[in-house]
Design a protein around this motif. Structure first.
Motif, PDB file in Angstrom:
ATOM      1  N   UNK A 193      -4.899  -4.617  -6.132  1.00 35.86           N
ATOM      2  CA  UNK A 193      -3.562  -4.956  -6.638  1.00 35.86           C
ATOM      3  C   UNK A 193      -2.740  -5.655  -5.560  1.00 35.86           C
TER       4      UNK A 193
ATOM      5  N   UNK B 235       1.731   2.608  -3.226  1.00 39.57           N
ATOM      6  CA  UNK B 235       0.642   3.141  -4.036  1.00 39.57           C
ATOM      7  C   UNK B 235      -0.232   2.073  -4.654  1.00 39.57           C
ATOM      8  N   UNK B 236       0.011   0.801  -4.299  1.00 40.50           N
ATOM      9  CA  UNK B 236      -0.841  -0.249  -4.857  1.00 40.50           C
ATOM     10  C   UNK B 236      -2.200  -0.204  -4.176  1.00 40.50           C
ATOM     11  N   UNK B 237      -3.261  -0.451  -4.968  1.00 36.04           N
ATOM     12  CA  UNK B 237      -4.610  -0.432  -4.405  1.00 36.04           C
ATOM     13  C   UNK B 237      -4.849  -1.723  -3.626  1.00 36.04           C
ATOM     14  N   UNK B 238      -5.993  -1.783  -2.956  1.00 40.96           N
ATOM     15  CA  UNK B 238      -6.344  -2.993  -2.210  1.00 40.96           C
ATOM     16  C   UNK B 238      -6.343  -4.216  -3.130  1.00 40.96           C
TER      17      UNK B 238
ATOM     18  N   UNK C   9       0.828  -1.209   0.000  1.00 42.19           N
ATOM     19  CA  UNK C   9       0.000   0.000   0.000  1.00 42.19           C
ATOM     20  C   UNK C   9       0.856   1.249   0.000  1.00 42.19           C
TER      21      UNK C   9
END
Lengths: 502, 246
Positions: free
Chosen positions: A415, A410-413, A407
């Motif tokens: 991803x 910058x990875x989404x939930x 997270x």
């Protein structure tokens, strides 16, 4: 929110109660209004015959392990139903101008199948009794036979009458007249019941039972085909009114049509003069090629369906499992509660019951639900519950730091779940998933109870066709082992590959 | 006039009944290196984790380039986090991926940079941290210091505007601390904005533009390193320095 969870639980528990017993209840109520079905001069005001004619098929349920009534033989490698009741069913279908479809199932499943509309009629050596009259309408009788004991030839001198079974064990097929006879007329003998007559005969041969009580024609057939067995008349009182076809309550026009056929058959004495001799021919002709191995096509078909059920159920079970694992881990209380109920309920009820419930229960709403599909649905739903718990444990085994690292990049939930959590979880739970897969392959044998031609069901066919009990079972056991062993090797290979990639 | 990159207003964080951060207001300028020091249990890590909303504050505001992070939807928050690199005490490398894949995964999946370009950037970063030869290895084949250098490279691969370090050397064997501090020193010299929670007083004194001293859920005092280390003004800081600078 908490109250909601309880409500949901209630709905799930109440659901089964809502669908099946209503049909049973309706059947009971109508029993008081329509009287004896053996009266052929009844006025038909229903459209049951009309409906059969419109759909063009007559679906007849029978327990095809009952020579010479109905049994299976093979012709050009295909299963064929033969026996004098099969001839009768053909005659009946011909007389009303429709095509005959035979559904082979356990004798004690026949009444449920009739009630839930899976079959249109039962023609399966069913004796007319007052109890059965409460739930079905009978045609006129077309055959009546005494009950015979089938025993091992070695006991021929010891066991000579019903009385000589005092203190001994006698078997009978569940739901038959004979099982009632044992409990009523032979109080000093121990009665044992099984769903399959062929299994009872195996039990007899391995001395689990001292005798098996069955219909005369069948007992004679077994004795004639197996030199180690012997049949004799039990001389027990024949309380039943003879053998007749059974129809759903209120299908009067269909009963009348059946009576027309039976009248003709009785008049010409077709059963004794033509059909039983024909059936005996089949019994003799397959005695010649009676080795179990000559039935390899039966096993091949069984393997095919077992694999179909396994593969489809594994895929569906995995998808369901992932979905419900995520729902269970979800912060949304509604989704969480649904998942908990699903998992707990499916894990807390026997798979056998689930299979029969899907087939007979859901099948009562969706009439055209095929047994194979019902089996796959039940096995998938069951597997989904177990897989959900495995996946949940896998996800929870991944340290929180992994999520935080993903997270923070910058990875989404989604991803994070897809690229970071799931691949690691999968590796951790692989052995447990493999276990579940192997269990599923083995448990698919339970689907045989609703008549899907998977390996176990096919084995039972071979048993009753060859009059041999243990050898087909042994072969099937070996086949299951080869399947599961291959599977576990494949799983191990992939486990190894995942390790290397570390 | 320097531009404010991060501005913290009346920040508060409660865990159930335990108030960890009481009332914090500070700001970080672009290009500044802040070292946050203080006794354990002071709330330093919680404070740092509030800056990129890994921890949701229970009160106050955290503004990044003027945008309040608190109560922002997931999508916007993800976009802001791309610009805020973070390095953890426990490295948190992805054990199922090679070193190279660890670094390229976020640029490829989040920024849609093509694989080849991302690998090139990753190799440059690995060269910078002195680990170009480890690209194809898996994290568990590396030493702690090497892991942390990879973690720094992984965060830098997203081209962040600020780097947050959460006790980056605390889990390392003593002989590996220097290799990590050297990378951080180089990074500071290149002009990167940094907020570093650390127990390395030497590093703080040498590299920081400003020291924030935290204790009991407050920032007790701030100041330039020389000033702070020679003449701490608060009694809590004096007490703390006496213990660590023996």
């Amino acid at each position: 929110m908490k109250g909601f969870k309880h409500l949901l639980m209630l709905i799930i528990i109440a659901f089964p109660m809502l669908c099946t017993p209503i049909t049973a209840l309706a059947a009971n109520e109508s029993s008081s209004t329509s009287s004896s079905a053996t009266n052929s001069s009844q006025v038909a005001s229903d459209d049951s015959l009309q409906k059969i004619k419109q759909k063009g098929t007559l679906v007849v349920g029978m327990s095809a392990d009952y020579p010479p009534y109905e049994f299976t033989t093979k012709e050009n490698g295909k299963t064929k139903y033969v026996g004098f009741e099969v001839s009768l069913a053909k005659q009946f279908a011909k007389d009303i101008g429709v095509r005959l479809v035979i559904k082979n199932m356990d004798f004690d499943s026949l009444l449920v199948a009739l009630e839930t509309g899976k079959i249109d009629a039962i023609i399966s050596g069913m004796n007319v009794t007052n109890e059965r009259k409460k739930s079905v309408d009978f045609s006129n009788t077309y055959y009546s036979g005494d009950s015979y004991f089938l025993i091992n030839k070695g006991d021929k001198d010891k066991l000579v009458s019903a009385k000589s079974f005092n203190g001994k064990t006698v078997g009978a097929q569940n739901g038959t007249l004979q099982s009632t006879l044992i409990s009523k007329e032979m109080p000093k003998a121990t009665g044992k019941g099984l769903a399959k007559l062929s299994s009872l005969v195996i039990g007899l041969q391995s001395h689990k039972y001292d005798g098996v009580l069955m219909d005369a024609a069948t007992a004679k057939a077994y004795a004639a085909n197996n030199s180690n067995l012997y049949a004799f008349n039990s001389k027990l009182p024949n309380t039943a009114g003879g053998i007749a076809m059974a129809f759903p309550k209120g299908d009067t026009s269909l009963v009348n049509a059946a009576n027309q056929t039976i009248k003709k058959v009785n008049k010409e004495q077709l059963i004794n003069k033509e059909w039983i001799p024909q059936a005996s021919q089949y019994m003799k002709s397959y005695k010649k090629q009676n080795t179990v191995l000559s039935y390899w096509r039966y096993f091949a078909k069984g393997i095919k369906y077992t694999l179909i059920i396994t593969v489809v159920s594994v895929i569906c079970g995995f998808l369901l499992g992932t979905l419900f694992a995520l729902m269970r881990l979800s912060k949304n209380k509604f989704l969480h509660s649904i998942a908990v109920c699903y998992i707990e309920f499916l894990r807390g009820t026997p798979m056998m019951v689930q299979i029969m419930f899907v087939y007979f229960g859901i099948g009562a709403i969706i009439q055209s639900l095929p047994a194979l599909l019902a089996g796959i649905i039940a096995v998938s739903l069951n597997s989904g519950a177990y897989v959900a718990e495995i996946i949940r444990s896998g996800i929870q085994s991944i340290p929180l730091g992994q999520t935080e690292a993903a997270r923070s990049l910058g990875m989404s939930k989604n991803e994070t779940f897809r690229y970071v959590i799931m691949p690691q979880a999968l590796k951790n739970i692989w052995p447990a998933l493999g276990n579940e897969l192997i269990t599923l392959l083995k448990d698919s044998s339970l689907v045989s109870v609703i008549g899907v031609s998977e390996l176990m069901y096919q084995t039972q066919l071979v048993q009753s066709a060859t009059y041999k009990g243990v050898l087909p079972l042994f072969i099937t056991m070996i086949i299951y082992f080869i399947l599961t062993f291959t599977l576990s090797r494949v799983l191990l290979y992939f486990e190894g590959r995942m390790k290397h990639a570390h | 006039m320097p531009t404010k990159m991060i501005e913290i207003k009346n920040l508060q964080k409660k865990f159930k009944n335990n108030i960890v951060l009481k009332d914090i207001s500070e700001h970080v300028d672009k290009g500044q290196v802040i070292c946050v020091i203080g006794p354990s249990g002071a709330g330093k890590s919680t404070f740092l984790r509030c800056l990129n909303a890994l921890e949701q504050p229970t009160g106050g505001q955290v503004l990044f380039e003027g945008q309040n992070l608190i109560g922002l939807n997931d999508k916007k928050l993800d976009q802001l986090r791309e610009k805020m690199g973070m390095v953890f005490q426990g490295f948190n490398l992805f054990p199922n991926m090679t070193v190279l894949k660890n670094i390229t995964i976020a640029p490829v999946k989040v920024k849609n940079i093509d694989e080849e370009q991302a690998s090139k950037t990753a190799m440059n970063l690995l060269t910078k941290v002195g680990l170009a030869d480890k690209a194809q290895q898996y994290p568990d084949q590396l030493s702690g210091g090497q892991k942390q250098r990879v973690a720094i490279a992984r965060a830098l691969a997203m081209s962040p505007e600020v780097m947050l370090f959460d006790e980056p050397t605390s889990a390392l064997d003593p002989e590996m601390v220097d290799e990590v501090l050297k990378v951080m020193r180089d990074l500071a010299e290149s002009g990167m904005t940094m907020v570093v929670v650390t127990h390395e007083m030497g590093f703080a004194r040498e590299v920081a533009d400003q020291i924030w001293f935290m204790a009991d859920g407050y920032i007790q005092e701030t100041g330039e390193p020389e000033e702070f280390f020679s003449h701490p003004s608060s009694p809590r800081a004096q007490d703390f320095l006496k213990k660590v600078l023996k």
